[in-house]
Design an enzyme around this catalytic site. Structure first.
Site, PDB file in Angstrom:
ATOM      1  N   LYS A 140     -89.618 115.661 -38.767  1.00  0.00           N
ATOM      2  CA  LYS A 140     -89.424 114.662 -37.714  1.00  0.00           C
ATOM      3  C   LYS A 140     -88.337 113.679 -38.184  1.00  0.00           C
ATOM      4  O   LYS A 140     -88.369 113.198 -39.313  1.00  0.00           O
ATOM      5  CB  LYS A 140     -90.749 113.923 -37.496  1.00  0.00           C
ATOM      6  CG  LYS A 140     -90.734 112.952 -36.367  1.00  0.00           C
ATOM      7  CD  LYS A 140     -92.168 112.505 -36.143  1.00  0.00           C
ATOM      8  CE  LYS A 140     -92.275 111.192 -35.476  1.00  0.00           C
ATOM      9  NZ  LYS A 140     -93.673 110.784 -35.346  1.00  0.00           N
ATOM     10  N   PRO A 141     -87.356 113.397 -37.310  1.00  0.00           N
ATOM     11  CA  PRO A 141     -86.294 112.477 -37.706  1.00  0.00           C
ATOM     12  C   PRO A 141     -86.833 111.090 -38.024  1.00  0.00           C
ATOM     13  O   PRO A 141     -87.775 110.633 -37.403  1.00  0.00           O
ATOM     14  CB  PRO A 141     -85.374 112.412 -36.472  1.00  0.00           C
ATOM     15  CG  PRO A 141     -85.744 113.590 -35.653  1.00  0.00           C
ATOM     16  CD  PRO A 141     -87.169 113.914 -35.965  1.00  0.00           C
TER      17      PRO A 141
ATOM     18  N   GLY B 284     -87.189 107.275 -37.853  1.00  0.00           N
ATOM     19  CA  GLY B 284     -87.011 106.370 -36.723  1.00  0.00           C
ATOM     20  C   GLY B 284     -87.666 106.865 -35.444  1.00  0.00           C
ATOM     21  O   GLY B 284     -87.738 106.148 -34.477  1.00  0.00           O
ATOM     22  N   CYS B 285     -88.150 108.103 -35.429  1.00  0.00           N
ATOM     23  CA  CYS B 285     -88.849 108.611 -34.245  1.00  0.00           C
ATOM     24  C   CYS B 285     -90.322 108.248 -34.346  1.00  0.00           C
ATOM     25  O   CYS B 285     -90.936 108.416 -35.379  1.00  0.00           O
ATOM     26  CB  CYS B 285     -88.722 110.140 -34.141  1.00  0.00           C
ATOM     27  SG  CYS B 285     -87.158 110.690 -33.516  1.00  0.00           S
ATOM     28  N   VAL B 286     -90.857 107.761 -33.242  1.00  0.00           N
ATOM     29  CA  VAL B 286     -92.251 107.355 -33.221  1.00  0.00           C
ATOM     30  C   VAL B 286     -93.141 108.534 -32.896  1.00  0.00           C
ATOM     31  O   VAL B 286     -92.823 109.385 -32.163  1.00  0.00           O
ATOM     32  CB  VAL B 286     -92.490 106.245 -32.165  1.00  0.00           C
ATOM     33  CG1 VAL B 286     -93.799 105.550 -32.415  1.00  0.00           C
ATOM     34  CG2 VAL B 286     -91.365 105.262 -32.148  1.00  0.00           C
TER      35      VAL B 286
END
Length: 111
Positions: free
Chosen positions: A106-107, A109-111
């Site tokens: 998961k990148p 900063g992605c929630v």
């Protein structure tokens, strides 16, 4: 650890469904994950997924959406390097959803 089963083989994922071992990824796994995400893979989807895998191989990080949008625009053209196009392909977030299908973490900063 959670798992998914594809083609008779079991793959480990984290609690959100991202593969824990990047080497486990293949197109069959990608299609399975896409199906669970309600994404029907087209040539345009594969273009973004393959771009993400190349980006990750080079930089060892999954790009955040802004970086992804800019980088895709540079490589694939302005008509593809915009949020509207990418969200059209990956409605739950081009960074988050496309990275999951690409077998990447998961990148940040992605929630």
């Amino acid at each position: 650890m959670a798992t998914i089963e594809v083609g008779g083989k079991t793959y480990e994922t984290d609690e959100e469904g991202y593969l824990t071992n990047l080497a486990d990824w293949n197109t069959e796994v990608a299609n399975y994950i896409a199906q669970t995400e309600n994404v029907t893979m087209t040539e345009q989807h594969w273009e973004v997924v393959n771009f993400l895998r190349e980006y990750f191989e080079e930089y060892q990080i999954a790009p955040a959406v802004r970086v992804l949008t800019k980088a895709i625009g540079k490589k694939l053209g302005a008509e593809k390097g915009n949020s509207e196009y990418l969200y059209g392909l990956f409605p739950y977030g081009p960074g988050k959803q496309a990275c999951k299908i690409a077998g990447l973490p998961k990148p940040t900063g992605c929630v």
